[in-house]
Enzyme design. Structure first.
Site, PDB file in Angstrom:
ATOM      1  N   LYS A   1      66.535  17.387  39.447  1.00  0.00           N
ATOM      2  CA  LYS A   1      67.356  17.213  38.200  1.00  0.00           C
ATOM      3  C   LYS A   1      68.267  18.066  38.040  1.00  0.00           C
ATOM      4  O   LYS A   1      67.770  18.928  36.520  1.00  0.00           O
ATOM      5  CB  LYS A   1      66.824  16.819  37.122  1.00  0.00           C
ATOM      6  CG  LYS A   1      65.843  15.234  37.100  1.00  0.00           C
ATOM      7  CD  LYS A   1      67.370  14.237  36.324  1.00  0.00           C
ATOM      8  CE  LYS A   1      67.435  14.665  35.148  1.00  0.00           C
ATOM      9  NZ  LYS A   1      69.331  13.157  35.407  1.00  0.00           N
TER      10      LYS A   1
ATOM     11  N   TYR B   1      52.998  20.278  34.664  1.00  0.00           N
ATOM     12  CA  TYR B   1      51.835  19.957  34.813  1.00  0.00           C
ATOM     13  C   TYR B   1      50.600  21.507  35.314  1.00  0.00           C
ATOM     14  O   TYR B   1      50.065  20.647  35.501  1.00  0.00           O
ATOM     15  CB  TYR B   1      51.223  19.004  36.228  1.00  0.00           C
ATOM     16  CG  TYR B   1      51.399  17.937  35.664  1.00  0.00           C
ATOM     17  CD1 TYR B   1      52.392  17.133  34.902  1.00  0.00           C
ATOM     18  CD2 TYR B   1      51.098  16.676  36.368  1.00  0.00           C
ATOM     19  CE1 TYR B   1      51.867  15.401  34.727  1.00  0.00           C
ATOM     20  CE2 TYR B   1      50.838  15.506  35.978  1.00  0.00           C
ATOM     21  CZ  TYR B   1      51.678  14.836  35.408  1.00  0.00           C
ATOM     22  OH  TYR B   1      51.749  13.379  35.033  1.00  0.00           O
TER      23      TYR B   1
ATOM     24  N   ASP C   1      66.871  10.616  39.189  1.00  0.00           N
ATOM     25  CA  ASP C   1      67.499   8.867  38.674  1.00  0.00           C
ATOM     26  C   ASP C   1      68.468   8.350  39.343  1.00  0.00           C
ATOM     27  O   ASP C   1      68.177   6.670  39.978  1.00  0.00           O
ATOM     28  CB  ASP C   1      68.294   9.162  37.284  1.00  0.00           C
ATOM     29  CG  ASP C   1      68.961  10.205  37.300  1.00  0.00           C
ATOM     30  OD1 ASP C   1      68.941  11.230  36.468  1.00  0.00           O
ATOM     31  OD2 ASP C   1      71.102  10.041  37.511  1.00  0.00           O
TER      32      ASP C   1
ATOM     33  N   ASP D   1      55.273  12.353  40.420  1.00  0.00           N
ATOM     34  CA  ASP D   1      54.578  11.499  39.889  1.00  0.00           C
ATOM     35  C   ASP D   1      55.158  10.126  39.893  1.00  0.00           C
ATOM     36  O   ASP D   1      54.594   8.613  40.235  1.00  0.00           O
ATOM     37  CB  ASP D   1      54.556  12.069  38.570  1.00  0.00           C
ATOM     38  CG  ASP D   1      53.091  11.607  37.886  1.00  0.00           C
ATOM     39  OD1 ASP D   1      51.723  10.214  38.596  1.00  0.00           O
ATOM     40  OD2 ASP D   1      52.264  11.653  36.824  1.00  0.00           O
TER      41      ASP D   1
END
Ligand code: NAP
Length: 407
Positions: free
Chosen positions: A216, A149, A266, A290
């Site tokens: 991640k 972003y 995840d 987000d």
């Protein structure tokens, strides 16, 4: 006459009559703001018996600003947020075609509001898609200035993309398909440290049990993986007396200590559904944050009720905001749910240290929803609900907070 809130070495100094700028918002913004400001004023009056009051000052942004001044985000508005440190805003229409990408993003970047704070908790009675929504009580610290972003992107086929592709091939030996668009994802130690420190400080101040670093890092080792490493380092170096990790203990977290742990994004999104009670404060980067904020908000009843804030804890700047959009089809109809901006106000009062006012509003909103006295969005999903207008909903909250304050 209001006075300025200031930041000093010992923290925020809040006068009894602070000047606080507000942006009413576009579309349904005026409907929800009209309701919310009555609730805020009633709560402060009830909590402090006239000793304290907010001096609200309107500033313009969005469609209303464009119509009146020709600018979507006038300099005067940005300056007001700079000078007054704290502000609150309704939803804004995103300008279509050129100029500012998003007014919210522009404000966050210009004031360097590096934390996007989203508390997610369940209010009894709110329709939820999960079986045990009451187990969700989390506070998300989403990094607000870095990651994808940050806006470093070049379009496939552009001169910039060609230059970058050539550089990647010649200097680094990376063979990237020539018809690729490219985005750059910076994650810095500085950005990570200040975010994780804010999350741990919050956990200490609010007696929270854990801080989970979500990443991640298994795939993106030098960005998301580094975030994880730096996060653990911050805890070890700066909070050795307050925090522990699984490596330090067998399986019981000692009383008074905060567990610092991490989860791959995840798996985290599965586990917040299957075992939400195991998560408390969450610290993560922009894009993960987000997805996570919105997924968690959905678990506790979603869009009309989720509050948010963008904060720079070093300068004190903070903008509290409704997290939903302008819902333009309901504009002026006095039907929309004002809870998102009302709960953003609760966050604002907590940030100011006016916790008595915050608690009165939170308790009165809880009671009102618990009575199934709700706006259309909740009424259509609840059995035996009384569907009311935005202003009636506000009146009921005010009646409850007055009753609680007098009790
Ligand atoms: P939206 O305004 O959030 O509305 C989508 C739907 O969500 C509404 O039609 C309504 O659903 C429900 N909803 C939203 N707020 C609600 C509330 N307070 N109470 C009850 N229901 C609510 O999203 P959008 O239509 O995609 O966006 C409209 C404009 O808002 C766009 O210009 C967008 O860029 C802007 N936007 C601004 C912000 C911001 O300023 N923070 C955030 C997102 C979008 P039902 O019709 O099913 O009742």
């Amino acid at each position: 006459m209001g006075q300025l809130i200031t930041m000093t070495d010992s923290g925020l100094q809040v006068p009894d009559r602070p000047l606080i700028p507000f942006i009413e918002g576009d579309g349904t913004g005026p409907d929800i703001w009209a309701a919310a400001v009555r609730i805020f004023d009633a709560a402060v009056e009830q909590a402090y018996g006239g000793k304290r009051a907010v001096a609200w000052t309107e500033v313009l942004a969005g469609q209303k600003a464009f119509d009146r001044t020709g600018s979507w985000l006038p300099d005067a508005t940005e300056q007001a947020f700079r000078d007054h440190l704290i502000g609150i805003k309704g939803p804004l229409t995103t300008p279509v075609g050129g100029g500012i990408r998003s007014l919210n993003v522009a404000l966050r970047q210009r004031l360097e509001l590096y934390v996007c704070l989203r508390p997610v908790k369940y209010y009894a009675g709110v329709p939820s898609p999960v079986r045990r929504p009451e187990l969700v009580d989390m506070v998300v610290f989403r990094e607000n200035t870095e990651d994808v972003y940050a806006g470093f992107e070049v379009a496939a086929g552009s001169t910039e993309a060609d230059k970058l592709l050539r550089f990647l091939k010649d200097e680094l030996g990376w063979d990237v398909r020539t018809d690729s668009g490219i985005g750059i994802k910076p994650i810095s130690r500085t950005g990570t440290e200040r975010l994780v420190r804010a999350a741990i400080d919050y956990a200490i101040e609010h007696d929270r049990r854990s801080v989970t670093l979500v990443h991640k890092g298994n795939i993106q080792k030098f960005t998301e993986g580094a975030f994880r490493e730096w996060g653990y380092q911050v805890a070890a170096e700066h909070y050795p007396d307050h925090t522990v990790t699984w490596d330090d203990i067998d399986n019981e977290v000692p009383a008074g200590k905060i567990l610092i742990k991490d989860a791959i994004a995840d798996i985290f999104l599965q586990q917040v559904l299957t075992r939400p009670a195991e998560f408390d404060v969450v610290a993560t980067m922009n894009l993960n944050g987000d997805y996570i904020s919105d997924a968690l908000a959905a678990q506790v009843g979603g869009i009309g009720i989720a509050p948010g804030a963008n904060i720079n804890y070093k300068t004190g700047h903070a903008v509290f905001e409704a997290t939903h959009g302008t819902a333009p089809k309901y504009a002026g109809k006095n039907v929309i749910n004002p809870s998102s901006v009302v709960l953003s106000g609760v966050m604002m009062f907590e940030y100011l240290g006016w916790t008595e006012a915050a608690r009165l509003i939170d308790g009165a909103l809880t009671r009102t929803i618990g009575e199934r006295y709700v706006t259309y969005d909740f009424a259509r999903l609840m059995d035996r609900a009384t569907q009311v207008t935005t202003s009636d909903f506000a009146d009921r909250i005010i009646a409850h907070l007055r009753a609680a304050g007098d009790a």
